[in-house]
Enzyme design. Structure first.
Site, PDB file in Angstrom:
ATOM      1  N   ARG A  21      47.284  44.058 -85.552  1.00  0.00           N
ATOM      2  CA  ARG A  21      47.101  45.218 -84.536  1.00  0.00           C
ATOM      3  C   ARG A  21      48.529  45.954 -84.617  1.00  0.00           C
ATOM      4  O   ARG A  21      48.442  47.089 -84.018  1.00  0.00           O
ATOM      5  CB  ARG A  21      46.933  44.446 -83.334  1.00  0.00           C
ATOM      6  CG  ARG A  21      47.839  43.599 -82.850  1.00  0.00           C
ATOM      7  CD  ARG A  21      47.515  42.567 -81.448  1.00  0.00           C
ATOM      8  NE  ARG A  21      46.574  41.643 -82.283  1.00  0.00           N
ATOM      9  CZ  ARG A  21      46.072  40.558 -81.385  1.00  0.00           C
ATOM     10  NH1 ARG A  21      46.347  40.424 -80.095  1.00  0.00           N
ATOM     11  NH2 ARG A  21      45.338  39.554 -82.084  1.00  0.00           N
TER      12      ARG A  21
ATOM     13  N   LYS B  28      51.690  29.667 -89.261  1.00  0.00           N
ATOM     14  CA  LYS B  28      50.294  29.315 -89.337  1.00  0.00           C
ATOM     15  C   LYS B  28      50.456  27.762 -89.975  1.00  0.00           C
ATOM     16  O   LYS B  28      51.280  27.664 -90.769  1.00  0.00           O
ATOM     17  CB  LYS B  28      49.253  30.113 -90.373  1.00  0.00           C
ATOM     18  CG  LYS B  28      49.084  31.157 -89.867  1.00  0.00           C
ATOM     19  CD  LYS B  28      48.096  32.167 -90.724  1.00  0.00           C
ATOM     20  CE  LYS B  28      47.722  33.457 -90.275  1.00  0.00           C
ATOM     21  NZ  LYS B  28      46.798  33.433 -88.908  1.00  0.00           N
TER      22      LYS B  28
HETATM   23  N1  BES Z   1      44.604  37.337 -89.900  1.00  0.00           N
HETATM   24  C1  BES Z   1      44.699  36.605 -88.657  1.00  0.00           C
HETATM   25  C2  BES Z   1      42.924  36.603 -88.228  1.00  0.00           C
HETATM   26  C3  BES Z   1      42.206  35.518 -89.223  1.00  0.00           C
HETATM   27  C4  BES Z   1      42.180  34.444 -88.926  1.00  0.00           C
HETATM   28  C5  BES Z   1      41.555  36.216 -89.974  1.00  0.00           C
HETATM   29  C6  BES Z   1      41.355  33.522 -89.473  1.00  0.00           C
HETATM   30  C7  BES Z   1      40.494  35.591 -90.818  1.00  0.00           C
HETATM   31  C8  BES Z   1      40.295  34.057 -90.472  1.00  0.00           C
HETATM   32  C9  BES Z   1      45.319  37.425 -87.766  1.00  0.00           C
HETATM   33  O1  BES Z   1      46.476  38.020 -88.063  1.00  0.00           O
HETATM   34  C10 BES Z   1      45.893  36.332 -86.945  1.00  0.00           C
HETATM   35  O2  BES Z   1      46.644  35.562 -87.339  1.00  0.00           O
HETATM   36  N2  BES Z   1      45.312  36.420 -85.485  1.00  0.00           N
HETATM   37  C11 BES Z   1      45.576  35.467 -84.725  1.00  0.00           C
HETATM   38  C12 BES Z   1      46.104  36.150 -83.315  1.00  0.00           C
HETATM   39  C13 BES Z   1      46.758  35.350 -82.363  1.00  0.00           C
HETATM   40  C14 BES Z   1      48.203  34.946 -82.618  1.00  0.00           C
HETATM   41  C15 BES Z   1      46.604  36.099 -80.972  1.00  0.00           C
HETATM   42  C16 BES Z   1      44.635  34.414 -84.537  1.00  0.00           C
HETATM   43  O3  BES Z   1      43.346  34.843 -84.335  1.00  0.00           O
HETATM   44  O4  BES Z   1      44.862  33.282 -84.317  1.00  0.00           O
HETATM   45 MN    MN Z   2      48.158  36.907 -88.428  1.00  0.00          MN
END
Ligand code: BES
Ligand code: MN
Ligand code: ZN
Length: 496
Positions: A348, A274
């Site tokens: 997931r 990230k």
């Molecule tokens: N934990 C994150 C989702 C999240 C993002 C929660 C912002 C709270 C605030 C999750 O694991 C994630 O990184 N999801 C990705 C999925 C994508 C790579 C398909 C996302 O939502 O960007």
């Molecule tokens: Mn994630």
């Protein structure tokens, strides 16, 4: 925690007084126990000047009106006869927010029934939450005081009973907020599991499963996420047996309700890392697990007449020389294979194995999972309402109703074949991402592939786990979203 006590209905001679007032009921309210007389008419004059009408959410703070009191806070309850459980809680929250430096607060009975007085106290307690474990230099005069909250009543037994049933809910919310607030260096998967073990004191049966056992079971997806971190993963199974029938796992007659939580104690994204800005927020990527633990503590604390199992998947998603790669294929506990396109879609993967375990070992009546799963869900509903998906209309309707009653609102999102197609893989049974369009939905489709004919709902709480501003029942920070709603779901539908 703010200490709630019950006391006789008489005008207190010191401390602050909360005066609950219905719309149009100010004259009646100030006459209570000779309050207005004792203050030489100051309270009624002040309410007039403040144009206080008793509307929902309205408050008026009156300083030192004599009679030994420090402050009177009048709090509006809205239209006569229309006060709900949530309305009473919010009144309590609004009132206590004005009284953070008062050592003793009494609440006049006003028009509150004993049950609603209990809810007002719950609201006050929830709003007074504070996580200050790591503040070592704060001056005493800057800290809020946590005084006593005395509920004044002529029906002490009934008010005490009401509060006794609600206090465990406050405990569950506080536990969840503490877990979510803890920094990720402290709250590793192992430490999280230790805190779950402590709940054995409430009568929960707690079982902790480590990586060796996960490998034996075949948790390929869960362990793929875990492998980049030096902090070992854990799965914790918490069992509450309160229905009074035959005990236990599959085959023993009683089907438990099942609640499953995503517990990523820190989500860097892994190799699909990230951006730096805001990454610290990913300490609360375990809020689903926190809510499940808080719920189980609440159910046990109030001796809910239900059998329930709470299972949390605890893991840290880190990049390292051991981390899983985009392109890896993992075999899940269900036997289905997954091509990991993006290591940041880790929640997931964890839920896939935990949900399969839950069905296989507990044959639950239904499964509800909670997860801070997608940024897409935050874009969809913002921070006002949680999104959910369900394969069962009755469960969906009950969840929605529980959301309305508790104030932890939910909105149902669609599932469908066309979305499911988007996670087809060229090399495995599925891939772990379906592209940016409908990102919260394709995530739910992925999870549904690990649901084997059970009523199921998936709550994507990414927008709800953390608040950047105060609200009636929640100071800014960890919300514990889900604890009160799911407690309501259980109480309203499954304890009869
Ligand atoms: N934990 C994150 C989702 C999240 C993002 C929660 C912002 C709270 C605030 C999750 O694991 C994630 O990184 N999801 C990705 C999925 C994508 C790579 C398909 C996302 O939502 O960007
Ligand atoms: Mn994630
Ligand atoms: Zn995550």
């Amino acid at each position: 925690m703010l200490d709630v006590v019950v006391a006789p209905a008489a005008l207190p001679s010191s401390g602050a007084l909360v005066l609950p007032v219905e719309e149009g009921g100010a004259a009646h309210a100030v006459a209570w126990a000779g309050l207005d007389e004792a203050t030489g008419g100051a309270v009624s004059r002040a309410l007039e000047v403040a144009e206080f009408k008793g509307r929902k959410g309205q408050t008026a703070t009156i300083l030192a009106p004599g009679a030994g009191l420090t402050r009177v806070v009048a709090v509006g309850l809205g239209k006569p006869g229309e006060l709900t459980q949530l309305g009473a809680e919010e009144a309590g929250g609004h009132a206590i927010a004005k009284l953070s430096r008062e050592a003793a607060v009494a609440v006049a009975p006003g028009p509150l029934t004993p049950r609603l007085a209990g809810h007002l106290a719950l609201g006050a307690v929830l709003r007074s939450y504070r996580f200050d474990r790591y503040r070592t230099t704060e001056k005493a005069e800057d800290k809020p005081l946590l005084g006593k909250l005395a509920l004044l009543t002529e029906d002490a037994g009934a008010v005490e009973a009401a509060w006794a049933a609600l206090r465990p809910v406050a405990d569950g919310v506080f536990l969840a907020r503490d877990l979510v607030s803890e920094p990720p260096n402290v709250l590793t998967p192992a430490e999280f599991a230790h805190r779950c073990e402590a709940l054995g004191d409430l009568g929960l049966k707690v079982e902790v499963i480590g990586p060796k056992e996960m490998a034996k079971l075949g948790f390929g997806a869960f362990l793929g996420v875990a492998q980049g971190s030096v902090n070992e993963p854990r799965m914790v199974v918490m069992h509450w047996h309160g229905a009074g029938g035959a005990k236990g796992r599959k085959g023993n007659g009683v089907k438990p309700l099942a609640f499953v939580g995503k517990g990523v104690t820190f989500d860097t994204g892994g190799i699909s890392i990230k951006p730096a800005a805001g990454m610290e927020d990913m300490k609360w990527d375990m809020a689903g697990a926190g809510a499940v633990v808080g719920l189980m503590a609440a159910l046990a604390g109030r001796h809910a007449k239900v059998d329930a199992v709470g299972i949390v998947g605890l893991v840290e998603n880190m990049p390292s020389g051991h981390a899983q790669r985009p392109g890896d294929v993992v075999t899940t506990y269900s036997g289905q294979t997954v091509e990991v396109i993006n290591t940041d879609a880790e929640g997931r993967l964890v839920l896939a194995d935990v949900l399969w375990y839950c069905q296989k070992h507990f044959d639950p009546r239904f499964m509800v999972d909670l997860a801070t799963l997608t940024g897409a869900m935050v874009i969809t509903l913002g921070h006002e309402i949680g999104g959910f998906f369900a394969n069962d209309d009755e469960l969906a309707q009950r969840l929605h109703a529980a959301g309305e009653a508790s104030g932890e609102k939910l909105w149902r999102m669609p599932l469908g074949e066309a979305y499911d197609k988007l996670i087809k893989s060229d090399i495995a049974d599925m891939k772990n991402v379906g592209g940016r369009p409908g990102g919260a939905i394709t995530a739910a489709q992925f999870i549904q592939r690990f649901v084997n004919g059970k009523p199921w709902a998936h709550l994507d709480i990414a927008g709800m786990a953390w608040a950047n501003k105060d609200s009636a029942l929640t100071p800014k920070g960890a919300t514990a979203y889900g604890v009160r709603m799911l407690n309501q779901l259980v109480a309203d539908n499954y304890e009869g």
